[in-house]
Design a protein around this motif. Structure first.
Motif, mmCIF file in Angstrom:
data_model
loop_
_atom_site.group_PDB
_atom_site.id
_atom_site.type_symbol
_atom_site.label_atom_id
_atom_site.label_comp_id
_atom_site.label_asym_id
_atom_site.label_seq_id
_atom_site.Cartn_x
_atom_site.Cartn_y
_atom_site.Cartn_z
ATOM 1 N N ALA A 91 51.206 26.346 35.666
ATOM 2 C CA ALA A 91 52.406 25.520 35.766
ATOM 3 C C ALA A 91 52.261 24.253 34.932
ATOM 4 C CB ALA A 91 52.662 25.167 37.220
ATOM 5 N N TYR A 92 51.069 23.678 34.933
ATOM 6 C CA TYR A 92 50.845 22.451 34.174
ATOM 7 C C TYR A 92 50.908 22.712 32.672
ATOM 8 C CZ TYR A 92 48.757 18.020 32.775
ATOM 9 O OH TYR A 92 48.537 16.791 32.193
ATOM 10 N N VAL A 124 55.338 18.877 36.599
ATOM 11 C CA VAL A 124 54.215 18.748 37.532
ATOM 12 C C VAL A 124 53.934 17.269 37.809
ATOM 13 C CG1 VAL A 124 51.740 19.145 37.826
ATOM 14 C CG2 VAL A 124 53.213 20.973 36.937
ATOM 15 N N GLN A 143 52.639 24.983 31.243
ATOM 16 C CA GLN A 143 54.025 25.307 30.901
ATOM 17 C C GLN A 143 54.935 24.090 30.943
ATOM 18 O OE1 GLN A 143 55.589 28.583 33.145
ATOM 19 N NE2 GLN A 143 57.695 28.273 32.458
ATOM 20 N N ASN A 144 54.734 23.215 31.936
ATOM 21 C CA ASN A 144 55.652 22.087 32.098
ATOM 22 C C ASN A 144 54.924 20.893 32.713
ATOM 23 O OD1 ASN A 144 57.845 20.385 32.489
ATOM 24 N ND2 ASN A 144 59.208 22.022 33.172
ATOM 25 N N GLU A 146 53.057 27.356 43.603
ATOM 26 C CA GLU A 146 52.380 27.662 42.345
ATOM 27 C C GLU A 146 53.109 27.083 41.141
ATOM 28 O OE1 GLU A 146 53.256 29.767 44.660
ATOM 29 O OE2 GLU A 146 51.390 30.583 45.479
ATOM 30 N N ASP A 147 54.410 26.739 41.308
ATOM 31 C CA ASP A 147 55.167 26.128 40.219
ATOM 32 C C ASP A 147 54.813 24.655 40.039
ATOM 33 O OD1 ASP A 147 56.582 28.505 39.809
ATOM 34 O OD2 ASP A 147 58.163 27.925 41.211
ATOM 35 N N SER A 155 49.363 24.448 39.851
ATOM 36 C CA SER A 155 48.492 25.459 39.270
ATOM 37 C C SER A 155 48.271 25.128 37.797
ATOM 38 C CB SER A 155 49.105 26.853 39.400
ATOM 39 O OG SER A 155 50.237 26.986 38.552
ATOM 40 N N PHE A 196 61.208 25.156 44.417
ATOM 41 C CA PHE A 196 60.016 25.530 43.680
ATOM 42 C C PHE A 196 58.985 26.187 44.592
ATOM 43 C CE2 PHE A 196 61.828 22.019 41.251
ATOM 44 C CZ PHE A 196 61.779 22.513 39.954
#
Length: 244
Positions: free
Chosen positions: A54-55, A62, A57-58, A47-48, A51, A44
Motif C-alpha cells: 500500500a505504501y 498512507v 502504491q500510494n 491492508e490498504d 502494508s 479502506f
C-alpha cells in the motif's frame, strides 16, 4: 491462585516481564487500529493503509492516515495503568521488562524505561518515522508542522516507524522479549487478546521456564485457560488489585 497470592508473588519477584496491548491504551481514549477506521477511512481495508504494498502504491494516502493517528496519540494522556506499570518498574529496577504492542508512546511518556528497567515497543512508534535509505528513526515535528511524506535530516523520504502487515517484528526487540519472559518469575499480560504471534507466545515462554502468568483482560482470551490467574477487569483496576 487468588489475587492476594498473586500480589504476594509479584511483590517477591525480582524478575518481572510485562506484555501490553490495546486494552491498556483504551482508557486513554486511543482507538484500536480497526476502531480508528471510521468515517472517511471506513471504506479502506487495513491492508490498504498498513502494508508495504500500500505504501509503495500510494505513500500520500498512507501518510494521511498515519498523520491523523499521530495527532490522536499526541492529544491523549497516559492513564493509571501506564502510571502503575512505571511504578512497578521503580520497584523492580533492572529486573523489570515491558514489551508493548502499542504504537502510541504512552508507556514512555508515563516513565516506563526510565527507572532501570527496559521498555521495548514491538510494533514501533507513531511519533517517529524511519529514513527509507538509512533506516534511522527521527521524531516527527509537531502535527501542525508535519508535511507528508516527511523528509529525514539526511534528505530522504521517511516512512511511518511501525510494523506493517506482512513485516516481521524487529529481531533484537523480539529476542530481548523472549529472553525476558523465559527468565521471568512473574509475567503480566495486560489488555491483549493474545492471538497475534510471535508476541502471543511470550507468556508460554514464562510458563515453560517455571514462572507464573497473570492475565488482566475484561474478556477471556486464548491465554486464559493456561494463565496462572486471570483477572477479568480493565487494565487500571487489575493492576491496582495487584499493586495495591
Amino acid at each position: 491462585m487468588t489475587p492476594e497470592q498473586a500480589r504476594a508473588a509479584l511483590n517477591a519477584a525480582s524478575r518481572v516481564a510485562v506484555l501490553t496491548g490495546a486494552g491498556v491504551s483504551a482508557e486513554s481514549g486511543i482507538p484500536t487500529f480497526r476502531d480508528a477506521q471510521s468515517g472517511h477511512w471506513a471504506r479502506f481495508r487495513p491492508e490498504d493503509l498498513a502494508s508495504p504494498g500500500a505504501y509503495r502504491q500510494n505513500p500520500a494516502l498512507v501518510w494521511e492516515w498515519y498523520a491523523g493517528r499521530y495527532r490522536d496519540v499526541l492529544g491523549a494522556q497516559p492513564n493509571e495503568a501506564h502510571r502503575l506499570l512505571a511504578e512497578l518498574e521503580r520497584r523492580k529496577g533492572a529486573g523489570f521488562f515491558l514489551a508493548t504492542q502499542n504504537v502510541d508512546g504512552l508507556h514512555g511518556r508515563a516513565g516506563s524505561g526510565a527507572h532501570g528497567g527496559r521498555l521495548v515497543e514491538l510494533h514501533g512508534n507513531l511519533v517517529s518515522a524511519r529514513d527509507e535509505v538509512t533506516g534511522e528513526t527521527f521524531a516527527l515535528p509537531a502535527p501542525e508542522q508535519l508535511v507528508t511524506p516527511p523528509t529525514s535530516p539526511r534528505g530522504h523520504r521517511m516512512r511511518p516507524n511501525v510494523v506493517w502487515f506482512g513485516e516481521l517484528l524487529p529481531e533484537d526487540a523480539l529476542a530481548a522479549a523472549q529472553a525476558a519472559f523465559a527468565a521471568a518469575e512473574v509475567a503480566l499480560v495486560i489488555g491483549t487478546s493474545a492471538v497475534v504471534y510471535p508476541a502471543a507466545g511470550l507468556a508460554q515462554d514464562t510458563l515453560r521456564g517455571g514462572g507464573m502468568v497473570i492475565e488482566i483482560n475484561p474478556e477471556a482470551t486464548d491465554l486464559s485457560p493456561r494463565a496462572t490467574l486471570s483477572l477479568r477487569d480493565v487494565a487500571s483496576r487489575g493492576l491496582a488489585t495487584l499493586l495495591g
